[in-house]
Design a protein around this motif. Structure first.
Motif, PDB file in Angstrom:
ATOM      1  N   GLU A  89      47.107  53.033  45.443  1.00 57.51           N
ATOM      2  CA  GLU A  89      46.542  52.040  44.515  1.00 57.51           C
ATOM      3  C   GLU A  89      45.311  51.372  45.097  1.00 57.51           C
ATOM      4  O   GLU A  89      44.307  51.146  44.408  1.00 57.51           O
ATOM      5  N   PHE A  90      45.394  51.022  46.375  1.00 59.03           N
ATOM      6  CA  PHE A  90      44.263  50.413  47.082  1.00 59.03           C
ATOM      7  C   PHE A  90      43.035  51.328  47.009  1.00 59.03           C
ATOM      8  O   PHE A  90      41.939  50.893  46.643  1.00 59.03           O
ATOM      9  N   LEU A  91      43.220  52.591  47.325  1.00 61.29           N
ATOM     10  CA  LEU A  91      42.084  53.516  47.331  1.00 61.29           C
ATOM     11  C   LEU A  91      41.499  53.678  45.929  1.00 61.29           C
ATOM     12  O   LEU A  91      40.280  53.705  45.755  1.00 61.29           O
ATOM     13  N   MET A  92      42.356  53.771  44.918  1.00 60.82           N
ATOM     14  CA  MET A  92      41.837  53.906  43.554  1.00 60.82           C
ATOM     15  C   MET A  92      41.082  52.652  43.119  1.00 60.82           C
ATOM     16  O   MET A  92      40.026  52.746  42.500  1.00 60.82           O
ATOM     17  N   ASP A  93      41.623  51.477  43.430  1.00 57.22           N
ATOM     18  CA  ASP A  93      40.929  50.243  43.035  1.00 57.22           C
ATOM     19  C   ASP A  93      39.545  50.190  43.673  1.00 57.22           C
ATOM     20  O   ASP A  93      38.569  49.778  43.032  1.00 57.22           O
ATOM     21  N   TYR A  94      39.437  50.630  44.930  1.00 56.09           N
ATOM     22  CA  TYR A  94      38.141  50.604  45.587  1.00 56.09           C
ATOM     23  C   TYR A  94      37.210  51.700  45.074  1.00 56.09           C
ATOM     24  O   TYR A  94      36.015  51.473  44.904  1.00 56.09           O
ATOM     25  N   LEU A  95      37.758  52.871  44.800  1.00 57.83           N
ATOM     26  CA  LEU A  95      36.906  53.933  44.245  1.00 57.83           C
ATOM     27  C   LEU A  95      36.268  53.495  42.934  1.00 57.83           C
ATOM     28  O   LEU A  95      35.108  53.809  42.649  1.00 57.83           O
ATOM     29  N   LYS A  96      37.047  52.761  42.124  1.00 61.12           N
ATOM     30  CA  LYS A  96      36.555  52.336  40.810  1.00 61.12           C
ATOM     31  C   LYS A  96      35.406  51.332  40.923  1.00 61.12           C
ATOM     32  O   LYS A  96      34.585  51.235  40.015  1.00 61.12           O
ATOM     33  N   ASP A 148      38.743  46.183  36.566  1.00 58.01           N
ATOM     34  CA  ASP A 148      38.673  46.953  37.807  1.00 58.01           C
ATOM     35  C   ASP A 148      38.237  46.074  38.976  1.00 58.01           C
ATOM     36  O   ASP A 148      38.733  46.200  40.093  1.00 58.01           O
ATOM     37  N   ASP A 149      37.285  45.161  38.710  1.00 52.46           N
ATOM     38  CA  ASP A 149      36.871  44.236  39.768  1.00 52.46           C
ATOM     39  C   ASP A 149      38.050  43.357  40.192  1.00 52.46           C
ATOM     40  O   ASP A 149      38.268  43.113  41.374  1.00 52.46           O
ATOM     41  N   ASP A 150      38.804  42.890  39.195  1.00 48.85           N
ATOM     42  CA  ASP A 150      39.957  42.050  39.517  1.00 48.85           C
ATOM     43  C   ASP A 150      40.977  42.823  40.343  1.00 48.85           C
ATOM     44  O   ASP A 150      41.553  42.304  41.293  1.00 48.85           O
ATOM     45  N   ALA A 151      41.206  44.095  39.972  1.00 52.35           N
ATOM     46  CA  ALA A 151      42.182  44.912  40.686  1.00 52.35           C
ATOM     47  C   ALA A 151      41.750  45.108  42.136  1.00 52.35           C
ATOM     48  O   ALA A 151      42.557  45.034  43.062  1.00 52.35           O
ATOM     49  N   ALA A 152      40.465  45.337  42.349  1.00 52.11           N
ATOM     50  CA  ALA A 152      39.974  45.538  43.713  1.00 52.11           C
ATOM     51  C   ALA A 152      40.038  44.236  44.504  1.00 52.11           C
ATOM     52  O   ALA A 152      40.350  44.238  45.699  1.00 52.11           O
ATOM     53  N   ALA A 153      39.756  43.104  43.834  1.00 52.40           N
ATOM     54  CA  ALA A 153      39.695  41.818  44.538  1.00 52.40           C
ATOM     55  C   ALA A 153      41.042  41.414  45.109  1.00 52.40           C
ATOM     56  O   ALA A 153      41.112  40.725  46.122  1.00 52.40           O
ATOM     57  N   ARG A 154      42.142  41.886  44.491  1.00 56.59           N
ATOM     58  CA  ARG A 154      43.459  41.448  44.985  1.00 56.59           C
ATOM     59  C   ARG A 154      43.712  41.919  46.401  1.00 56.59           C
ATOM     60  O   ARG A 154      44.505  41.323  47.124  1.00 56.59           O
ATOM     61  N   TRP A 155      43.050  42.993  46.831  1.00 51.37           N
ATOM     62  CA  TRP A 155      43.273  43.480  48.198  1.00 51.37           C
ATOM     63  C   TRP A 155      42.530  42.637  49.228  1.00 51.37           C
ATOM     64  O   TRP A 155      42.857  42.642  50.401  1.00 51.37           O
TER      65      TRP A 155
END
Lengths: 83, 158, 158, 83
Positions: free
Chosen positions: B114-121, B146-153
């Motif tokens: 999930e982490f890798l996909m959020d960052y790829l996006k 997608d930005d929100d998903a990536a920011a959670r990490w």
């Protein structure tokens, strides 16, 4: 200094890359974008919303306030939509 | 111990089974393998599309993916990671991206994928445009979700 | 619209690529496919093992999995779900379980796959014993971490 | 009433299933487990820690205080370890 353009930035400017020599007063990525926007109608359109433009120096993401001194390759592009 | 990492950018399709077998090999310490396959849908934003065109920044795309794989390896006890991202023209139903993660236990494999996909996006330098039935081409907008998903990490404590 | 659901309990191995192709078919509304493959590791609890033996409760296992797939379908906008669980003797490196989820977007596919795995670990009537090099057989203990993982879905607001 | 045993419950009792007729006073799953534990050494060992035993009536998970009246098939087993 080599500049690369991607996606609609590339399309609006009409080229994928070029070599430029900005004046010494252009010190940051943000200033570079503003200077490029002044170079003609196609550049003005590409950079009409400078706040959405993303940048990379030598293939690493950077912010608008990053200094461009010493950069070999600067890329300017819209938000990424991979995956 | 070196963890096998495969990162490829390619025009051609990939084969999930081949990549999965390559990743796990004969490593019997792997108990969990998670795969994510992203596919081209037949619609974007409510419009029927004929194809996507994927543009990327050669060199930086590989480097950026490699940085995030390294980050994943420090966050989770992984036994292997594969990331394959296609570029060029891709039609509905075809594959776009593959992320494969292997670990002893499932939580690490799920979280890393999930982490890798959020960052790829949001961080990997790829841009999609679509081709519509009308002949129009349109650059896909970045999604706030997608930005929100990536920011959670960024704030996640691990 | 009926979502394709496949649930199988079998002695034989499964093939990830075959099952993935069967799940997605020609549905171009699917943008994300997540797979989880659980494999037999060569160690359990620090002991080297020769094999796992998986016992199940025929009838109830299928029914219990089907209930949780239904639950997943009400929680997330899924386009298809496949769950295959093996039983019998399984040696290190071999597959035990496959969960495949398909959706338009990745978050639903990831969440549903994790949800199904957490429940399979704690609620589906399967029991594992291991065979050790010494010839000893040992029933695997349930892990508290698995109960905790399953419990997080009970209170999750969706 | 058919009772099924799985995993180490089955192994300790030495059979996978049997038909039983518990006395009328045995009303719940918990009471059934206690009654079975009294049927001999192998049952006593299988149910020596009744709090860890899980149960299903007609293939649905139930708690120890569930009534067994009307059940066709009751299964008793350790915590599950699938997946």
């Amino acid at each position: 200094m080599k500049v690369l353009y991607f996606a609609w930035v590339r399309e609006r400017i009409g080229k994928a890359e070029e070599t430029i020599e900005p004046p010494a007063a252009v010190r940051t990525v943000g200033e570079l974008i503003a200077w490029l926007a002044s170079r003609g109608e196609e550049y003005a359109r590409a950079f009409e919303r400078p706040q959405v433009i993303r940048a990379a120096i030598d293939q690493t993401h950077v912010r608008a306030d990053t200094a461009i001194a010493g950069a070999r390759e600067i890329a300017l592009f819209p938000p990424m939509t991979g995956g | 111990m070196t963890v096998p990492v495969t990162i490829r950018l390619q025009r051609d399709d990939f084969d999930l089974a081949t990549e999965s077998a390559r990743l796990t090999g004969t490593d019997t310490s792997i108990g969990a393998v998670v795969s994510f396959v992203g596919r081209c849908r037949g619609d974007e934003d409510g419009h029927a599309i004929c194809a996507l065109n994927l543009e990327h920044y050669p060199g930086m795309a590989e480097a950026e993916i490699a940085r995030h794989v390294e980050e994943a390896l420090t966050r989770w006890p992984l036994k292997g990671v594969t990331v394959i991202h296609r570029y060029g023209r891709i039609v509905p139903g075809d594959n776009i991206v593959l992320v494969l993660t292997a670990s002893s236990h499932r939580q690490a494999a799920f979280a890393a994928a999930e982490f890798l996909m959020d960052y790829l996006k949001t961080r990997a330098p790829f841009w999609k445009s679509d081709e519509r039935a009308s002949g129009d081409r349109n650059w896909i907008d970045a999604r706030d979700a997608d930005d929100d998903a990536a920011a959670r990490w960024d704030s996640a404590a691990h």
